[in-house]
Each structure stands twice: as C-alpha cells, then as structure tokens.
Design an enzyme around this catalytic site. Sequence first.
Site, PDB file in Angstrom:
ATOM      1  CD  GLU A 198      35.810  -1.871  -3.446  1.00  0.00           C
ATOM      2  OE1 GLU A 198      36.345  -2.982  -3.594  1.00  0.00           O
ATOM      3  OE2 GLU A 198      34.583  -1.720  -3.433  1.00  0.00           O
ATOM      4  CG  ASP A 199      38.229  -6.946  -1.925  1.00  0.00           C
ATOM      5  OD1 ASP A 199      37.203  -6.230  -1.991  1.00  0.00           O
ATOM      6  OD2 ASP A 199      38.195  -8.180  -2.078  1.00  0.00           O
ATOM      7  CG  ASP A 211      34.203  -3.913  -0.735  1.00  0.00           C
ATOM      8  OD1 ASP A 211      33.003  -4.025  -1.037  1.00  0.00           O
ATOM      9  OD2 ASP A 211      35.032  -4.845  -0.863  1.00  0.00           O
ATOM     10  CG  LEU A 212      30.810  -6.625   4.081  1.00  0.00           C
ATOM     11  CD1 LEU A 212      31.116  -6.227   5.522  1.00  0.00           C
ATOM     12  CD2 LEU A 212      29.320  -6.986   3.956  1.00  0.00           C
ATOM     13  CG  LEU A 260      32.554 -14.889  -9.514  1.00  0.00           C
ATOM     14  CD1 LEU A 260      31.644 -15.937  -8.893  1.00  0.00           C
ATOM     15  CD2 LEU A 260      32.029 -14.478 -10.886  1.00  0.00           C
ATOM     16  CE  LYS A 311      31.384  -1.391  -4.321  1.00  0.00           C
ATOM     17  NZ  LYS A 311      32.036  -2.161  -3.243  1.00  0.00           N
ATOM     18  CB  SER A 359      28.427 -13.469  -9.472  1.00  0.00           C
ATOM     19  OG  SER A 359      28.990 -12.351  -8.842  1.00  0.00           O
ATOM     20  CB  ALA A 372      28.236  -5.150  -4.785  1.00  0.00           C
ATOM     21  CD1 TRP A 383      29.981 -17.407  -6.387  1.00  0.00           C
ATOM     22  CD2 TRP A 383      28.149 -18.073  -7.496  1.00  0.00           C
ATOM     23  NE1 TRP A 383      29.143 -16.324  -6.515  1.00  0.00           N
ATOM     24  CE2 TRP A 383      28.020 -16.702  -7.189  1.00  0.00           C
ATOM     25  CE3 TRP A 383      27.118 -18.705  -8.190  1.00  0.00           C
ATOM     26  CZ2 TRP A 383      26.895 -15.945  -7.560  1.00  0.00           C
ATOM     27  CZ3 TRP A 383      25.990 -17.956  -8.558  1.00  0.00           C
ATOM     28  CH2 TRP A 383      25.893 -16.609  -8.242  1.00  0.00           C
ATOM     29  CB  SER A 443      25.662  -7.443  -8.883  1.00  0.00           C
ATOM     30  OG  SER A 443      25.389  -7.970 -10.170  1.00  0.00           O
ATOM     31  NE  ARG A 444      22.500 -12.647  -4.268  1.00  0.00           N
ATOM     32  CZ  ARG A 444      21.512 -12.364  -3.424  1.00  0.00           C
ATOM     33  NH1 ARG A 444      20.294 -12.801  -3.648  1.00  0.00           N
ATOM     34  NH2 ARG A 444      21.749 -11.630  -2.350  1.00  0.00           N
TER      35      ARG A 444
END
Length: 215
Positions: free
Chosen positions: A170-171, A10-11, A45, A146, A53, A116, A26, A49-50
């Site tokens: 993954e976090d 994951d990034l 969030l 996800k 979120s 994502a 946000w 996804s955007r």
Amino acid sequence: MGEPKAILFDLDGVIVDTAKHHFIAWRALAAELGFEFTEADNERLKGVSRMDSLNILLEIGGINISEEKKKALAAKKNEQYVKAIQQMDRSEILPGVERFLTELKEKGVPFALGSASKNAPLILKQIDLYDTFDAIVDGNVISKAKPDPEVFLKGAELLKIDPKDCVVFEDAQAGIEAGKHAGMYVVGVGDADILTGADDYIQDLSDMHFSRLVK
Ligand code: BG6
Ligand code: MG
C-alpha cells in the site's frame, strides 16, 4: 507469519502511477470552480474514494453545493480521468512490479488486487495485467472505504487464504491502516518519512523479493 500464502496489492501508486492523472483532472475541475488545487492538496486524495476526494476538494475551495451537483462534478472529473487512462499502456507499470509478479507466479503464491478505484478493471486492461491477478476487489464491489479492512478481507476470502497469512502492499496511509485492521502484514510503498504503521517500507517494488517477506 512464516511464509506468506497470498499477496494483496493496492493499484494506484503501487502497480501504476495514476496519481498524476487524478491530479490533472481534479485541478481542472478546481480551476473551473475558480480556485487553485495544488500537488500538496492532491496528496490528501491518495487511497480516498471518488466522492470523498470531491468533498475534500470542495472543502479546500470553500464550496458548498447539493449532493446532486456533487454527483455531476464527480462524473465530470471521472470523464476526464478516463480519457487519460485510456491512453495508458504497459510503460506506465511501476518499477519492479512485473518482475515481482513473475516471481510470485513461479512460487505459486496467489495475488489479488485491493483497490478503492472503480476504474481498476479498465486500468488493469490498459496495462495488460487484468488476467494476471487471481482476484480483483475494487471500488465497484466494496461498500466501506479504506481504512476499513473490507477490501483486503474480501481479497483474502476470494483467494481462500487466512488474513494472517496475507501481505498487503500500500502507498496510502488509509490503505496501510486497512491492511493492519485486516490483521495482515503490511508493506508501505513510497516515502517512509510520510507513511506510518506499516511492518516494512520500500520505495517501490524493485526493492522487493519474496524472501524478504519470509519471517
Ligand atoms: C484510489 C486512488 O486508488 O482510487 C484515489 O488512490 C482515487 O486517489 C480512488 O480517488 C477512486 O478512484 P476512481 O477511479 O474510482 O475515481
Ligand atoms: Mg494507492
């Protein structure tokens, strides 16, 4: 599993800490809409996804608007977020990442990104890791968010490795579930008291060596 044949990362929250930049953007949007958005709210969030979120944020603010207005707000938030990530550089790579990626390269173990985020290519270019990954799967190419396994299955497919021989880092809770749904070995990154369902947990990648993944 034996020895893993590929790794999927994951990034946001694993390679770089972009959560703070997402949060600032946000929070500014919420302030404009007239309500407070806290750091605890921001936790919800992660990995989402955007548009999802934005829907969570609007629900927190008790705001009901048209799909068209939602699109405009998401674009506005993203504009501010992109301005922030355009300032990123290698110093924002999280601890242990570069060392672990070097170890994987030396061992000849391929690795892909499974994110994502539609901004993943830009972020990887900013931190100079774009060409290091053998494949990139991001929010621009996946259709199911996800915890759907699509993002990781696609990564395994691009690397031509059986999902059962892949390890996911993954976090986010949704990401851990995506990795498990893909039939992969999952390492949760972050607070083991918050995350659940992973096969192993680390605080960050400084705690990771390839030998720890050999079962
Ligand atoms: C995920 C982040 O990686 O990407 C989420 O954890 C974010 O917080 C999602 O909402 C989408 O990102 P972007 O860059 O496409 O708005
Ligand atoms: Mg993440």
